[in-house]
Structure formats: structure tokens, C-alpha cells
Design a protein around this motif. Sequence first.
Motif: not given
Length: 400
Positions: A82-88, A218-227
Motif C-alpha cells: 500500500s505504502r510503496d506501490n499504491g496496491l491494496d 512502477c509495477t504493472p498492477a499499479q499502472i493498470e488497475p484493470a490487470l
Amino acid sequence: MPFLSTTLSRVKPSPTIAMTAKAAELKAAGRDVIGLSAGEPDFDTPQNIKDAAVAAIAAGKTKYTAPDGIPELKKAICAKMSRDNGLDYTPAQISVGTGGKQTLYNALMATLNDGDEVIIPAPYWVSYPDMVLLAGGTPVAVEATLENNFKLTADQLEAAITPNTKWFIFNSPSNPTGAGYSRAELKALTDVLLRHPHVWVMSDDMYEHLAYDGFEFCTPAQIEPALYERTLTCNGVSKAYAMTGWRIGYAAGPVELIAAMRKIQSQSTSNPCTISQWAAVEALNGTQEFLTPNNEMFVRRRDLVIKMLSEIDGMTVPTPEGAFYVYPSIAGLIGKTTPKGTVIDTDEAFATALLDEADVAVVFGAAFGLSPNFRVSYATSDEALTEACTRIQRFCAELA
Ligand SMILES: Cc1ncc(COP(=O)(O)O)c(C=O)c1O
């Protein structure tokens, strides 16, 4: 009937480990070999992390744990994502393994069937194709070019996808090139993947924190939430925290996939080392302060190596965005001969002669799927790097 499994005959031992072992052997025999082949930082694990491990032992945290990790570590990984990648992610979406290697391997074992293809941009980390083969799949290497700084283009990815493609393995910053994809470069790839809903993404973010010159990871799930629903985001503490020997890696992804990976781990290795898991909790939750000075040191070393190797006629040395590797091309040296009469007809011949005749250990490009190149790991002291590059300069100057 052969005794050894036929699957085994399809794979080769890791060439990076082989090269490092050969250099160690020569050193033990008294040769003054400088090793630039190891894929690990030369500095020690930070003290707060070691202290956490000692405290875990003292507190008796020395027993089996859940096969894919203690809740405290899964929670720390969710917080990090969450902190580094904005991914939950929730803890049920996290798998902790014995190194990044095991989590990647488990994911491939859990998903590949005969005929399944895995797209791997070359040059690649040596283990990807062999892991795919061990898991029964078919690796499909796609060569990125030096001109494009070893990054795959959207057109190349599009052309490689077939109805049999199951995974696309993405690694940025990369081993062996150090190349890091910008947001725009990654977005171009994720746009392709959006058009192919049957393709899953395995993102190996192992070198996330080793990024230089303002490069934004950057990492794919962060760049494209649909993935998000078809991405496994893999990472670990080995490189950034100098914890290669502690053997903790992790992956975040859809619950069903994580459960399948857990099943494999529960019937193979069980939990990763309990003490290392507690150390990893501290690595992720504790101070991250040492990352900046470490990166400053790595940039200095990277620049030193690039400067010295760029002075060599016949060598091209791109400047990478991260990790601790450079991947020079030796196209201009192919066909030359060493004073001892060795013909440099391949990058393997180059690396072998460099070790035999100049006492410097590097890894040849063919091991990573793109030639003629070699990989230098600059995770060693400035003195050793300067001496090694001086030897490489001398070795190359003597080629005729
Ligand atoms: C790109 C990449 N992924 C994964 C790993 C595996 O790391 P670990 O030592 O945590 O298994 C490495 C190690 O060299 C690597 O370079």
C-alpha cells in the motif's frame, strides 16, 4: 528406464551460480580472482534486522509456522504494498516463500500445463526459462535490443502473444541489465495485455528499491488497475536489505492462485525459516533510512564501471536505471584473439578467457539469452571494481 527424471534433462544448472563457484574455486587455489558475478549486495544486513532475528530466537519463535507465512509478516507486506506501490491486498492474497525464487517457482508450478507458453523478455534472469521448463511449460524468449536499452516494446509483446500464452514475466529494474521501465514504457505494455485477457502477468519487483538518477519504480498492477485480477506481484527482502542468505520472498495476487501456491509449499518445503520471517517483518516495518546511502554508493560504483568500460574500443556500455548490474555489448571484440591464442568467438569464450587469463569473473550474455554481452555485478568495493575494470581494459587492449 532412466533413473533421473526426464524433466530434469530439460534444465541446466544456474550459470551465475556456476561462475561464482568457479571463481571461488580458483581463489581457494590461490589465484587473485576478482568476482563480478555474484548477484548479491556486498554490505551486511542492517543491525535492526539482525536484532529482530536474535529477539525472535530469544522469545522462542523457533517452531513451524503457517506454510506460507506468519500473519505479522503478511500484514507487513500488505502495508508495504500500500505504502510503496499504491496496491491494496489482504493477508489472504499474500504468499511468503523461501526467497523470491520459491514464490516464482510455486506460481509456475501451480499454473502451467503442457503447451502453456510463458513470454520472457531477453536478456532475462537465468532462472525464468528453466523454472518454466521444470513446471512443464514452454518459455518463449523475446529479445529486447541494446538500442532500446534492453526493454521490450509493445509491438514485440503483441507479436509474441498466442492463444497458448499463460504468463508474461516482467522484471524491472532487471537482472541482468539493470534496465528499468518508465511509467510510459510500462503503460505501453499493459495496454497490449488489456487486449489479451487470457494472459497473466508475473511482475518480479525484486530490485524495486535499487533505482537511481530519480528513476521512479512502477509495477504493472499499479499502472493498470484493470490487470490487478490477473497479476502476481512478486518481491522479496534479499537485495534491498542485503538479506540474500535469509531466504524470504513474497508474492501478492488473487486468492485462488495464492491458495494453490500454498498447497504446493505445504507439500514441499513448508514454511520459510521462522526466524527469517521475523527479521523480514522488521525489514519491512522498520527504518528504511539505509536505502538512500546504499543507493548513493551503488550509483557511484555504477558510474565508475561505466566510465572505465566505456573507454574500451569495441565495447558498448548502456547506463541502467537500477539494480547493481551493467550489461556491456562486446560486439566489437568478437573474432579477436587473446595473447594466449584463445579466439573470442562468443561471449562465453570472452568470459572464460577473462577468468583464465585476467582473473576477473563475469557472467557471459548467452546465459541470459542475449549475446554478445556480459554481465558485471558492481556490488563490490570501489577498489575491487577499479582493479577489475583495469584488468578488463588491459585484457581487451591485448586482443588482436
Ligand atoms: C530478478 C530476480 N528475481 C528473483 C531473484 C531471487 O531472489 P531470492 O534470493 O530472494 O530467491 C533474483 C536473485 O538473483 C533475481 O535477480
